[in-house]
Scaffold this motif. Sequence first.
Motif: not given
Length: 148
Positions: A54-61, A63-70
């Motif tokens: 959950a935290a990684l999805n929020k942070a990545m969305s 910074v880089l919206p293309g890899i929000a599903d990491l």
Amino acid sequence: MTEQNSPDEPLFGLRVDHDAGQKFLNASKWASFIAIIYFIGIGLALLVSVFASAALNKAMSAVLPGIADLGSVLVATVICVSLFVLFIGLMLYRFAKLVRTGIERQDQRSFNEGLRFLRNYFMINGVVAILGFVLNAYNIIAASLSRF
């Protein structure tokens, strides 16, 4: 002409005496303890991966919206690894329970089945160790060659 042993006949006339039985009981207690540690570790890994996802999805969305599903990939990976470790832990737990039952009830079949689970546990761990060794050797060689 060679003599064949039946499946129920002990190999070389070996039987489990009282001293060996006590050592197997002690080993089964430790195996149960280690298997329970496996199960606790799996639970903690799954719990941490869900929160980290959950935290990684929020942070990545942000910074880089293309890899929000990491984060989802992280959870899927942790689930796959956890299922494998669960399988290994269950084999160790089955060893402990069947050997203990076999010794306490003087049941040779339970005892032998427990030893079969222990053999499988060590075989899988051996394959994983060899695979890890080969992958580490490959990475070392690849890193050494990339310097040139």
